[in-house]
Scaffold this motif. Sequence first.
Motif, PDB file in Angstrom:
ATOM      1  N   THR A 168       0.850  -1.179   0.000  1.00  0.00           N
ATOM      2  CA  THR A 168       0.000   0.000   0.000  1.00  0.00           C
ATOM      3  C   THR A 168       0.887   1.232   0.000  1.00  0.00           C
ATOM      4  N   VAL A 169       0.448   2.263  -0.651  1.00  0.00           N
ATOM      5  CA  VAL A 169       1.233   3.490  -0.691  1.00  0.00           C
ATOM      6  C   VAL A 169       0.939   4.277   0.584  1.00  0.00           C
ATOM      7  N   THR A 170       1.996   4.595   1.301  1.00  0.00           N
ATOM      8  CA  THR A 170       1.802   5.330   2.534  1.00  0.00           C
ATOM      9  C   THR A 170       1.427   6.774   2.212  1.00  0.00           C
ATOM     10  N   ASP A 171       0.367   7.226   2.851  1.00  0.00           N
ATOM     11  CA  ASP A 171      -0.083   8.597   2.613  1.00  0.00           C
ATOM     12  C   ASP A 171       0.492   9.491   3.715  1.00  0.00           C
ATOM     13  N   TYR A 172       1.548  10.189   3.363  1.00  0.00           N
ATOM     14  CA  TYR A 172       2.233  10.983   4.383  1.00  0.00           C
ATOM     15  C   TYR A 172       1.436  12.202   4.810  1.00  0.00           C
ATOM     16  N   LYS A 173       0.607  12.677   3.883  1.00  0.00           N
ATOM     17  CA  LYS A 173      -0.213  13.826   4.242  1.00  0.00           C
ATOM     18  C   LYS A 173      -1.157  13.458   5.396  1.00  0.00           C
ATOM     19  N   LYS A 174      -1.700  12.255   5.253  1.00  0.00           N
ATOM     20  CA  LYS A 174      -2.620  11.767   6.275  1.00  0.00           C
ATOM     21  C   LYS A 174      -1.886  11.578   7.601  1.00  0.00           C
ATOM     22  N   ILE A 175      -0.689  11.014   7.485  1.00  0.00           N
ATOM     23  CA  ILE A 175       0.098  10.802   8.703  1.00  0.00           C
ATOM     24  C   ILE A 175       0.345  12.135   9.393  1.00  0.00           C
TER      25      ILE A 175
END
Lengths: 283, 506, 281
Positions: B26-33
Amino acid sequence: MRKNYAILIVLSVIFILPLLITITNSFMSEAEIWLNYTTKLSTFDLVGGITQKFVKFVLIPASVTLSQYIAVLFEQPTFIVLLMNSIKITLPVVLGNTAVSLLCAYAFTIWKWKHKEKFFFVYIIVMLMPLQAVLVPNYIIADWMNIKTSYLAIILPGIFSPFGVFLLRQSMKAIPKEYFEAAKIDGASDWYIFLHIVLPQMKSGIAALSMLVFIEYWNLVEQVIVFIKDYYKEPLSVFLSRIADGQIGLIFAASCVFMFLPLWFLAMGQRNLEKGIELSGVK
Amino acid sequence: MKKTVVSGLLVATIALTTLAGCGTKTVTDYKKIMDSDVSGEITVSCYDSTIYKSYLEKAANLFEEKYPGTKVNVESAGAMPEVKTQQDGGKTLVVVTAGGNDQQAKDDYVSRVNTEIMSGGGADILAMDVLPYYKYADNGQLEDLNNFIQNDPDYNKADYTENILDATAYKGGQYIFPMDYTFNYLTYDSSLMADFPAQDKLTYQDVINAAKDGSASTGNKIFGQSAYSVQKGTSFFEKAYSLDYTDFVDIINKKVDFTGGEFAGLLETVKSYADSGWINPANVTAAETSREMSLDKFATDNAEKYYAKFNSSLNLVNQFTRNLGTKTNVIRLAGSGGSSENDEIAGLVSNDKDEVHFSYAQSYGINSNSKNKRTAWEFVKFLASDEMQSSGLGSPDSIPINNNAKGKIASMLITGEAMQKRAAASGLAGNGQEVSKELTPEQQQALGNYMETLDKFTKLLNKYDVHDEKIDNMVITEVKNFFTGEKTADEVAKTLQSKVELYLNE
Amino acid sequence: MKKVKDQAIWFILPSAIGFIIFFIFPFIISLGYAFLDKPVGGQFVWFQNFIGLFQNSSYQKALRNTAIFMGLCVPLNILCSLGISMVIKNVKRYKQLFTLVFLIPLVIPSGSMVFFWKMMFANDGFINGIIVNLGGSAIHWLETGWALFVIVLIFIWKNLGYNIVLLIAGISSIPKDYYEAASMDGASKWQSFKFITLPYLVPTFVLTTLMSVINSFKVFKEIYLITGDYPHESIYMLQHFMNNMFSSLNYQKLTTATTVLVIGITLITMGLFKIERRVAE
């Protein structure tokens, strides 16, 4: 005849030399050990024209001193703690593995399932797996069981190690089949046969197994460094593996203290060990 | 029939792994993090080198205060400290020293961290002290911190020394965040060479050209080493070797070139320097001669004069304050460095590619397996913040990465406050003297000059080589055989070529 | 019959449960990694790791060296232990004492053992001291082709006792009547050794061979400590390769290598059992 003794004595000396050096050198003072084992040149040597120095193995200490033992046993209060840790790991494994393996080996002997030899082959193959390969899965399983920082992570796999099953089954094969059959005819249960016929016969096999397992777990290093993070919970073997290079003034006494239990164990069971492996060698 | 068992196992294996393989990509969503809250528990793992761990623990406490609802655990490993009690004048002293074989303990630590990481776990933040970080990055086990930097509105690039951060990038990713940096500079002895042409960047040849005639007549060595020089690689050979390191070992592209002639040439050059009396034989390779220390030797060594000396950046501030009469910087390290009264700054050493090297003491990376990356990143940022970096608790020998902290640390060094804090941190009582935190005008002047030079030098630093401790150890061990005359330069080069090649090709 | 089987199940259950959790699962998991491209969050890549492994020059070197080492050690170990066992069998007194002596290397802690051998073979070690005193020039034991000789020696020193015990047991289980009958027929000592002792020892040889192979992987721990991670290239073994893979987090490559190894040892084991069965017939 005399030639035979000569050969054995010469070989024995070679084999015993490391042990002898460890024991005698444990009574040397730290200064004497440094003198014998360090080869760094001092200014005195250079003045004296010595350009190269070599390690010396000296068997008889110039003066006998207990200073190493005092340093190991009393000046480092942790040493006793570590020794106890070693026992805490080794003892449950030796007892548990022997008990579990005995039951299992007995089951393999009396089991009538037609695929049991294949199942037994799996035991042997799994035993061959190198440690590095199973360390990570072991960690995953320990994590899953929530025991990854306790001794259980080391002890449990030790208890179920297949080596014991292999060794004990081989030696059980030497018990004549007639014994079982006769007991069966008398109406004895499997439990009864196990306790009263098999166990007394297996003294030697049990001794052999417990000795080999004892030695293995007493010397355990790799698993410990992965699971045990607190160095006051480490067993002596880890401590010793680190002391080996740094503090040569202590290593001999530490080794002697470390070796004392397994040597005693070995001497105690030596007669039985030979017999046990003798039986497991006969198929 | 046994084959059926084996093949049955194989089928089960394949089935299991296919199951495991699904859905992990899965592509980690850094914005969400970055939008999530800073909370929860994180763990920082470091190899214990005493001061360091207590520093992290203090930082953890401050962090927990700043962000209620967080918990930071500090995990460390190391050889068991040796506790000995000594009788001293009726008092019982407890002496704690690092015990056992340090290398063994280090290997044990790396092996444990590796197991944890490969099992999908491990500490959230890893201190990159003894861990070979490029291997972690290569295996995708470290987060590229640029992902956090880009999505963090509170991150201000200008706060940090940018060229240092940029130079520590590996294969285009910022896998570690260095907290500080150190560099070497050369000084020259103005009593021996009054008219030395100091410049920003110079090479060894520049120094030799300026000093060799004088050296031939006075008999003084050209290159020496300041007692303050604590950077890795104490011998002249090691310094010269690391200057052109990437020519020999290119870790990124897995290329090794020891047998191309350059390495043998380097060995011969260093040897010829020693033969010409330009460097100390002990400076050729440190381990070769005995280090018997006596007060007499110490004194004679201290009186020795050198044309030029290697200095670590931690000594730089002394260059400006030594006339002020205040004891400023570090406790002089055991060892001798020759007379330093007349030392003036000569410049930074660069190689023929205009590269100037630096190194760092502390750096941190974020474990890709971390479940709480938001808090982990905040903690890394906290370690690099003005607050922590100017606390004076950190790495005592290096320059903070945070630009705002540099001046504060320097003024603490000049007033002597830093010394006191460090003494307090290591449990020693200070001398009881309250130091003034105000700078005198002279001190103010010195601070200004120091900051100007530091700034100038810092801008020139552009090269951080990915080193591998194992390779460095192989080189140092093997090279000894050349300087003791047991092997020729070509033999050494050949042995190293095969060993290092084997290592990198694994 | 039914009842017997049920009871056997109860006896095997404790071991089987633990064995499946702590050995079969890890075994399967580690085999599974051999088909992934990285240990955490990896993708299934079929046999790519195996192809990569066999193209890897370091692995080829390790494989070749290990084959040479085993080919040298295992037979040598069996020959030496057979010789010594025959000698021990022929002495009358102190039999057990001599056997115990050969078991001592098993108890010496690896720390002291490593220290001892290092001091023996270091460049400024004990042996070089003797050589230089006799007027020779020092040999770099661990940094030249001699290294193979040194580790073979250490291996045999450590494992000889194990084999000796197995062989003595095997020899003493051969019925004495056979020898008596042979000497009545006028057979020489050599002939009775060749036609009685050797054939009857085949099962023991199978056992010692298998144990030697397994033990050779155990003794590597010490060899690793004596010669370092990157020893002279002639003693760069599979175990070095695997250890170094572990320290560089290349778990998939490590498990690929062990999978190949396990398949290899399985084949050897099956072959040995087959030979044993044929001789028994």
